[in-house]
Design a protein around this motif. Sequence first.
Motif, mmCIF file in Angstrom:
data_model
loop_
_atom_site.group_PDB
_atom_site.id
_atom_site.type_symbol
_atom_site.label_atom_id
_atom_site.label_comp_id
_atom_site.label_asym_id
_atom_site.label_seq_id
_atom_site.Cartn_x
_atom_site.Cartn_y
_atom_site.Cartn_z
ATOM 1 N N ALA A 240 59.394 85.726 69.502
ATOM 2 C CA ALA A 240 58.323 86.515 68.872
ATOM 3 C C ALA A 240 58.383 86.381 67.347
ATOM 4 O O ALA A 240 57.355 86.218 66.678
ATOM 5 N N MET A 241 59.604 86.439 66.789
ATOM 6 C CA MET A 241 59.747 86.343 65.331
ATOM 7 C C MET A 241 59.294 84.965 64.829
ATOM 8 O O MET A 241 58.568 84.860 63.833
ATOM 9 N N LEU A 242 59.735 83.912 65.542
ATOM 10 C CA LEU A 242 59.345 82.552 65.125
ATOM 11 C C LEU A 242 57.830 82.382 65.202
ATOM 12 O O LEU A 242 57.191 81.820 64.301
ATOM 13 N N ALA A 243 57.237 82.901 66.305
ATOM 14 C CA ALA A 243 55.774 82.791 66.462
ATOM 15 C C ALA A 243 55.076 83.587 65.364
ATOM 16 O O ALA A 243 54.036 83.164 64.832
ATOM 17 N N GLY A 244 55.656 84.726 64.992
ATOM 18 C CA GLY A 244 55.068 85.546 63.930
ATOM 19 C C GLY A 244 55.052 84.800 62.604
ATOM 20 O O GLY A 244 54.049 84.810 61.880
ATOM 21 N N VAL A 245 56.168 84.113 62.307
ATOM 22 C CA VAL A 245 56.238 83.355 61.046
ATOM 23 C C VAL A 245 55.204 82.216 61.068
ATOM 24 O O VAL A 245 54.447 82.005 60.105
ATOM 25 N N ALA A 246 55.156 81.490 62.210
ATOM 26 C CA ALA A 246 54.204 80.368 62.313
ATOM 27 C C ALA A 246 52.767 80.884 62.206
ATOM 28 O O ALA A 246 51.921 80.284 61.525
ATOM 29 N N GLY A 247 52.492 82.006 62.862
ATOM 30 C CA GLY A 247 51.142 82.573 62.819
ATOM 31 C C GLY A 247 50.763 83.017 61.415
ATOM 32 O O GLY A 247 49.654 82.761 60.940
ATOM 33 N N ALA A 248 51.720 83.671 60.733
ATOM 34 C CA ALA A 248 51.444 84.131 59.360
ATOM 35 C C ALA A 248 51.179 82.935 58.448
ATOM 36 O O ALA A 248 50.292 82.973 57.589
ATOM 37 N N TYR A 249 51.947 81.853 58.664
ATOM 38 C CA TYR A 249 51.740 80.635 57.869
ATOM 39 C C TYR A 249 50.329 80.082 58.108
ATOM 40 O O TYR A 249 49.605 79.745 57.167
ATOM 41 N N GLY A 250 49.925 80.018 59.411
ATOM 42 C CA GLY A 250 48.584 79.502 59.746
ATOM 43 C C GLY A 250 47.492 80.340 59.108
ATOM 44 O O GLY A 250 46.589 79.804 58.441
ATOM 45 N N PHE A 251 47.586 81.668 59.258
ATOM 46 C CA PHE A 251 46.566 82.557 58.660
ATOM 47 C C PHE A 251 46.583 82.431 57.134
ATOM 48 O O PHE A 251 45.533 82.417 56.482
ATOM 49 N N GLY A 252 47.799 82.365 56.576
ATOM 50 C CA GLY A 252 47.928 82.294 55.111
ATOM 51 C C GLY A 252 47.292 81.025 54.559
ATOM 52 O O GLY A 252 46.552 81.068 53.576
ATOM 53 N N MET A 253 47.572 79.899 55.213
ATOM 54 C CA MET A 253 46.996 78.633 54.739
ATOM 55 C C MET A 253 45.477 78.640 54.894
ATOM 56 O O MET A 253 44.753 78.171 54.013
ATOM 57 N N ALA A 254 44.983 79.169 56.039
ATOM 58 C CA ALA A 254 43.523 79.228 56.250
ATOM 59 C C ALA A 254 42.879 80.101 55.173
ATOM 60 O O ALA A 254 41.826 79.758 54.619
ATOM 61 N N ALA A 255 43.535 81.231 54.854
ATOM 62 C CA ALA A 255 42.989 82.131 53.831
ATOM 63 C C ALA A 255 43.005 81.442 52.468
ATOM 64 O O ALA A 255 42.037 81.513 51.703
#
Length: 257
Positions: free
Chosen positions: A49-64
């Motif tokens: 869950a933590m790893l997926a959270g980091v990857a997801g935050a990175y994806g959202f952050g880059m898209a933003a």
Amino acid sequence: MKPDYGIDAPGVRRGMFSAGIVGAAILIVALTTAGNTSGALSTGLTVIAMLAGVAGAYGFGMAAYMTYGSRVGKQRTRERLLDLANQIAPWTGDENVLDVGCGRGLMMVGAARRLTTGKAVGVDLWHAEDQADNSPDAALENARREGVQDRVSVETGDARVLPFGDASFDVVLSHWVVHNIAEAADRSRAVDEMLRVLKPGGVIVLADIAHQAEYQQQLTARGVADVRTYTGGWESRIIGALSGGSFRPQALVGRRT
Ligand SMILES: C[S@@+](CC[C@H](N)C(=O)[O-])C[C@H]1O[C@@H](n2cnc3c(N)ncnc32)[C@H](O)[C@@H]1O
């Protein structure tokens, strides 16, 4: 109406957003399941869950960031880069300016706003994957919206074989274009072409998200003087750090001798 300079690399932005959604979904499912289990399984699911959270935050952050950069950041950067070009060789308003890979006209229109009798020309191959809805009409429409339609023109052409004579321009601009050329030898040809069409004493502004060291070396080797690096603002530094240095908007500004 306000000008619309489009979304850059729309496919990459979609991919980053999708990565954000997938990461968030895995985070929620793994955390919920971990809460209903115990022992090693629960610990393993929490780590996932933590790893997926980091990857997801990175994806959202880059898209933003990509949305911000396309919609707001690059219009601010445009003025800073034009100011720098003007500092190296002050403009009188009668310059001939070329925007290589003009897309929807960002730099071409920005330059035209600073001209009186001069002209700004945009050239591009109109690759849809590099910028959404880029076309000659879109660039000319933005020129109309910024009130400079009488000072611009647009042509179709490849940065590696520019359709202009030697020493035709006082200023050559290129913003977030050359990294789209896959081979280093072809990127080098594009930079050489920009210098070929630039008058001696003219100013080059080469802004990109990667390959800065490569460009710097080439400009120095070709005798470009007063080369300055525009390191970008806080957002450029954050993105540079997050991407491990592989994606960092910067610009080189110099004078052909
Ligand atoms: C990310 S967009 C940037 C557009 C514009 N300079 C801006 O900052 O809004 C990159 C542009 O480079 C153009 N391009 C890519 N390769 C090119 C080439 N070899 N010659 C000319 N244009 C090219 C694409 O069609 C696209 O319009």
